[in-house]
Motif scaffolding. Sequence first.
Motif, PDB file in Angstrom:
ATOM      1  N   UNK A  66       0.838  -1.205   0.000  1.00  0.00           N
ATOM      2  CA  UNK A  66       0.000   0.000   0.000  1.00  0.00           C
ATOM      3  C   UNK A  66       0.869   1.250   0.000  1.00  0.00           C
ATOM      4  N   UNK A  67       1.990   1.206   0.709  1.00  0.00           N
ATOM      5  CA  UNK A  67       2.886   2.356   0.769  1.00  0.00           C
ATOM      6  C   UNK A  67       3.753   2.480  -0.482  1.00  0.00           C
ATOM      7  N   UNK A  68       3.755   1.469  -1.329  1.00  0.00           N
ATOM      8  CA  UNK A  68       4.681   1.394  -2.452  1.00  0.00           C
ATOM      9  C   UNK A  68       4.302   2.212  -3.668  1.00  0.00           C
ATOM     10  N   UNK A  97      -7.739  13.175 -10.760  1.00  0.00           N
ATOM     11  CA  UNK A  97      -8.275  11.807 -10.740  1.00  0.00           C
ATOM     12  C   UNK A  97      -7.271  10.827 -10.140  1.00  0.00           C
ATOM     13  N   UNK A  98      -5.976  11.018 -10.466  1.00  0.00           N
ATOM     14  CA  UNK A  98      -4.927  10.151  -9.919  1.00  0.00           C
ATOM     15  C   UNK A  98      -4.805  10.354  -8.410  1.00  0.00           C
ATOM     16  N   UNK A  99      -4.814  11.600  -7.966  1.00  0.00           N
ATOM     17  CA  UNK A  99      -4.736  11.873  -6.525  1.00  0.00           C
ATOM     18  C   UNK A  99      -5.927  11.260  -5.813  1.00  0.00           C
ATOM     19  N   UNK A 100      -7.102  11.419  -6.386  1.00  0.00           N
ATOM     20  CA  UNK A 100      -8.318  10.867  -5.789  1.00  0.00           C
ATOM     21  C   UNK A 100      -8.217   9.348  -5.642  1.00  0.00           C
ATOM     22  N   UNK A 139      -7.128   4.567  -1.983  1.00  0.00           N
ATOM     23  CA  UNK A 139      -6.328   3.403  -1.555  1.00  0.00           C
ATOM     24  C   UNK A 139      -5.899   3.576  -0.094  1.00  0.00           C
ATOM     25  N   UNK A 140      -5.406   4.769   0.236  1.00  0.00           N
ATOM     26  CA  UNK A 140      -4.950   5.031   1.609  1.00  0.00           C
ATOM     27  C   UNK A 140      -6.112   4.998   2.595  1.00  0.00           C
ATOM     28  N   UNK A 153      -5.275   4.227   6.666  1.00  0.00           N
ATOM     29  CA  UNK A 153      -4.156   5.106   7.026  1.00  0.00           C
ATOM     30  C   UNK A 153      -4.567   6.571   7.123  1.00  0.00           C
ATOM     31  N   UNK A 154      -5.654   6.931   6.412  1.00  0.00           N
ATOM     32  CA  UNK A 154      -6.132   8.319   6.451  1.00  0.00           C
ATOM     33  C   UNK A 154      -7.648   8.328   6.610  1.00  0.00           C
ATOM     34  N   UNK A 155      -8.152   9.458   7.084  1.00  0.00           N
ATOM     35  CA  UNK A 155      -9.594   9.668   7.153  1.00  0.00           C
ATOM     36  C   UNK A 155      -9.907  10.980   6.451  1.00  0.00           C
ATOM     37  N   UNK A 156     -11.156  11.134   6.063  1.00  0.00           N
ATOM     38  CA  UNK A 156     -11.552  12.356   5.370  1.00  0.00           C
ATOM     39  C   UNK A 156     -12.820  12.916   5.997  1.00  0.00           C
TER      40      UNK A 156
END
Length: 109
Positions: free
Chosen positions: A18-20, A50-53, A58-59, A64-67
């Motif tokens: 996931x970190x890769x 779109x790529x960032x999204x 994935x994160x 690993x993250x929340x929104x």
Amino acid sequence: MPGSSRPLYQMKAEFFKTLGHPVRIRVLELLSQREHAVSEMLADIDVEAANLSQQLAVLRRAGLITSRREGLSVTYELTSPQVAQLLTAARAILTGVVAGQAEVLEQPA
């Protein structure tokens, strides 16, 4: 409980997969400093929205993250300060590796 039958080393391997990705690492580095809105991250990371999204999803799925939504913008933060500690540890390891490689290159042939 799902996942509990898998060996820990296998779960760790999936975690590191996931970190890769460079964009995911950069997102985690930014969020290690403070929470960020997507627009702030886009200004700092040279990728399409779109790529960032996709990388944020994935994160988020990996836990690993929340929104949270604030009006029209979405703000992200790390779920744990240990993620930032992991990135700091990785930097220290890489610094040592690079220093070791430099020493080898400086030795006479």
